[in-house]
Motif scaffolding. Structure first.
Motif, mmCIF file in Angstrom:
data_model
loop_
_atom_site.group_PDB
_atom_site.id
_atom_site.type_symbol
_atom_site.label_atom_id
_atom_site.label_comp_id
_atom_site.label_asym_id
_atom_site.label_seq_id
_atom_site.Cartn_x
_atom_site.Cartn_y
_atom_site.Cartn_z
ATOM 1 N N GLY A 59 -16.371 -37.490 9.234
ATOM 2 C CA GLY A 59 -16.741 -37.328 10.826
ATOM 3 C C GLY A 59 -16.303 -35.845 10.924
ATOM 4 O O GLY A 59 -16.724 -35.149 11.845
ATOM 5 N N GLN A 60 -15.679 -35.105 10.143
ATOM 6 C CA GLN A 60 -15.230 -33.189 10.163
ATOM 7 C C GLN A 60 -16.202 -32.508 9.696
ATOM 8 O O GLN A 60 -16.666 -33.077 8.115
ATOM 9 C CB GLN A 60 -14.143 -32.964 10.314
ATOM 10 N N PRO A 61 -16.543 -31.412 9.957
ATOM 11 C CA PRO A 61 -17.242 -30.326 8.911
ATOM 12 C C PRO A 61 -16.413 -30.354 8.016
ATOM 13 O O PRO A 61 -15.381 -29.733 8.173
ATOM 14 C CB PRO A 61 -17.810 -29.566 10.448
ATOM 15 N N VAL A 133 -7.185 -30.344 -8.791
ATOM 16 C CA VAL A 133 -6.479 -30.136 -8.102
ATOM 17 C C VAL A 133 -6.952 -28.835 -6.037
ATOM 18 O O VAL A 133 -7.755 -28.136 -6.669
ATOM 19 C CB VAL A 133 -5.360 -29.296 -8.083
ATOM 20 N N ARG A 134 -6.716 -29.705 -5.229
ATOM 21 C CA ARG A 134 -7.917 -28.869 -4.134
ATOM 22 C C ARG A 134 -6.713 -28.351 -3.105
ATOM 23 O O ARG A 134 -6.100 -28.916 -2.301
ATOM 24 C CB ARG A 134 -8.551 -29.434 -3.314
ATOM 25 N N ALA A 135 -7.644 -27.564 -2.125
ATOM 26 C CA ALA A 135 -6.957 -27.215 -0.939
ATOM 27 C C ALA A 135 -7.751 -27.099 -0.280
ATOM 28 O O ALA A 135 -8.817 -26.416 -0.244
ATOM 29 C CB ALA A 135 -6.533 -25.702 -1.281
ATOM 30 N N ALA A 136 -7.486 -27.522 1.562
ATOM 31 C CA ALA A 136 -8.679 -27.647 2.501
ATOM 32 C C ALA A 136 -8.195 -26.843 3.202
ATOM 33 O O ALA A 136 -6.737 -27.443 3.927
ATOM 34 C CB ALA A 136 -9.241 -29.106 2.559
ATOM 35 N N ALA A 137 -8.907 -25.863 3.721
ATOM 36 C CA ALA A 137 -8.084 -25.259 4.982
ATOM 37 C C ALA A 137 -8.939 -25.172 6.411
ATOM 38 O O ALA A 137 -9.419 -24.868 6.339
ATOM 39 C CB ALA A 137 -8.075 -23.795 4.655
ATOM 40 N N ARG A 138 -8.369 -25.940 7.423
ATOM 41 C CA ARG A 138 -9.028 -25.984 8.610
ATOM 42 C C ARG A 138 -8.469 -24.807 9.576
ATOM 43 O O ARG A 138 -7.462 -24.688 9.680
ATOM 44 C CB ARG A 138 -8.051 -26.860 9.327
ATOM 45 N N TRP A 144 -13.359 -27.791 8.345
ATOM 46 C CA TRP A 144 -12.188 -27.639 6.434
ATOM 47 C C TRP A 144 -13.066 -26.550 5.617
ATOM 48 O O TRP A 144 -14.458 -27.280 5.277
ATOM 49 C CB TRP A 144 -11.909 -28.640 6.874
ATOM 50 N N HIS A 145 -12.758 -25.828 4.889
ATOM 51 C CA HIS A 145 -12.635 -25.038 3.840
ATOM 52 C C HIS A 145 -12.551 -25.323 2.343
ATOM 53 O O HIS A 145 -10.969 -25.337 2.387
ATOM 54 C CB HIS A 145 -12.807 -23.557 4.484
ATOM 55 N N VAL A 146 -12.755 -26.058 2.245
ATOM 56 C CA VAL A 146 -12.201 -27.004 0.266
ATOM 57 C C VAL A 146 -12.673 -25.696 -1.104
ATOM 58 O O VAL A 146 -13.639 -25.043 -0.930
ATOM 59 C CB VAL A 146 -12.917 -27.815 0.241
ATOM 60 N N GLY A 147 -11.444 -24.934 -1.979
ATOM 61 C CA GLY A 147 -11.320 -24.572 -2.853
ATOM 62 C C GLY A 147 -10.736 -25.683 -3.518
ATOM 63 O O GLY A 147 -9.756 -26.413 -2.958
ATOM 64 N N GLY A 148 -10.942 -25.480 -4.899
ATOM 65 C CA GLY A 148 -10.444 -26.164 -6.154
ATOM 66 C C GLY A 148 -10.403 -25.606 -7.243
ATOM 67 O O GLY A 148 -11.218 -25.299 -7.771
ATOM 68 N N LEU A 149 -9.300 -26.662 -7.927
ATOM 69 C CA LEU A 149 -9.997 -26.459 -9.598
ATOM 70 C C LEU A 149 -9.291 -27.464 -10.602
ATOM 71 O O LEU A 149 -9.067 -28.471 -9.988
ATOM 72 C CB LEU A 149 -8.949 -24.645 -10.523
ATOM 73 N N TRP A 150 -10.126 -27.418 -11.555
ATOM 74 C CA TRP A 150 -10.125 -28.734 -12.590
ATOM 75 C C TRP A 150 -8.638 -28.352 -14.066
ATOM 76 O O TRP A 150 -8.287 -27.426 -14.063
ATOM 77 C CB TRP A 150 -10.430 -28.985 -13.460
ATOM 78 N N VAL A 151 -7.501 -29.372 -13.494
ATOM 79 C CA VAL A 151 -6.107 -29.192 -14.359
ATOM 80 C C VAL A 151 -6.281 -30.219 -15.670
ATOM 81 O O VAL A 151 -5.930 -31.541 -14.879
ATOM 82 C CB VAL A 151 -5.005 -29.049 -13.595
#
Length: 272
Positions: A59-61, A133-138, A144-151
């Motif tokens: 329910g969140q953007p 592995v992801r990081a989501a910054a509110r 929520w702004h999401v970035g990440g990478l495969w490990v």
């Protein structure tokens, strides 16, 4: 699937599992049509992204955003100790950051609240298998702004017991803090902080859950610089790197306080 959900709800009601563990246990093994659509939108094309979105951001953007940078090795040499750096300083007004791994048995790695520090953090985590592995910054607008990478990982990081749990030394040094403060060329400072703690996930046979729950960094006046909420997948003897702007923490002592899930306290001062 219905029976798995019913079992999970029962365990939650009994307090046997946390919501992070329950969400993994109840998730479908085969992606639904909706999650397949989510996979196509995901830059990392993870079949678990739809589940991550429902669990953490229902329910969140949510938007994928290159300004949330997650750095780490393409191939993890040690699944028990994978170095990851998160940097969301390209975003304005970051309120909190969540780090998680799609394919870990315990999905959430940690949350941190930058307060007066920069919205960036270096850490080490455990991986059970190859995973995004992801990081989501509110940000302050609720997005929520999401970035990440495969490990790529050989696996087993979450189900292996810590090395510290088999040693008598950790009991004497539990929650011992060692740290250094380094000046940065922009006038701020960098804090590197290590805490002695086994950080057991509870997934190794006969070894109960035992991890740091909260860590608070404050300046000499008591003003909060950053608050960190580690979960079980944070690596044993956690090592954190925090960047502090010039106005908060470039000089003077930093107070480190917190506790683990057994109520053991962390209390130390770091002197430049």
């Amino acid at each position: 699937m219905r029976s798995a959900i019913l079992m999970t709800v029962a365990l939650l009601c009994l307090g046997v599992v946390s919501p992070m563990r329950a969400a993994y246990a109840a998730s479908p093994a085969i992606p639904s049509e909706a999650s397949a659509d989510a996979t196509s939108a995901d830059p990392l094309r993870s079949p678990r992204w739809g589940d991550m979105q429902k669990l953490f951001f229902a329910g969140q953007p949510v938007v994928f955003d290159a300004r949330v940078r997650v750095s780490g090795p393409d191939i993890a040499e040690d699944s028990l100790n994978v170095p990851i750096s998160v940097d969301a300083s390209g975003l304005p007004n970051v309120q909190e950051v969540l780090v998680f791994a799609d394919f870990n048995p315990i999905l959430g790695v940690l949350r941190f609240f930058p307060t007066a520090a920069k919205p960036s953090l270096g850490l080490r985590l455990k991986l059970q298998q190859s995973s995004p592995v992801r990081a989501a910054a509110r940000t302050a607008d609720g997005v929520w702004h999401v970035g990440g990478l495969w490990v790529t990982a050989t696996g087993g990081g979450c189900t292996a017991p810590s090395t510290g749990s088999g040693s008598a030394e950790w009991q004497e040094r539990l929650n011992e803090v060692s740290a250094r403060i380094f000046p940065r060329i922009d006038g701020g400072s960098r804090l590197r902080l290590r805490i002695i703690h086994p950080m057991d996930t509870g997934l190794a046979p006969g070894v109960p859950v035992f991890h740091i729950e909260e860590l608070r960094l404050a300046d000499e006046a008591g003003a909060e610089l950053m608050r960190i909420q580690p979960y079980e997948p944070v690596a044993e003897n956690p090592l954190f790197t925090v960047d502090l702007p010039a106005r908060s923490g470039s000089s003077g002592r930093i107070h480190t306080s917190g506790r683990d899930n057994n109520g053991n306290l962390i209390d130390a001062w770091v002197t430049p």
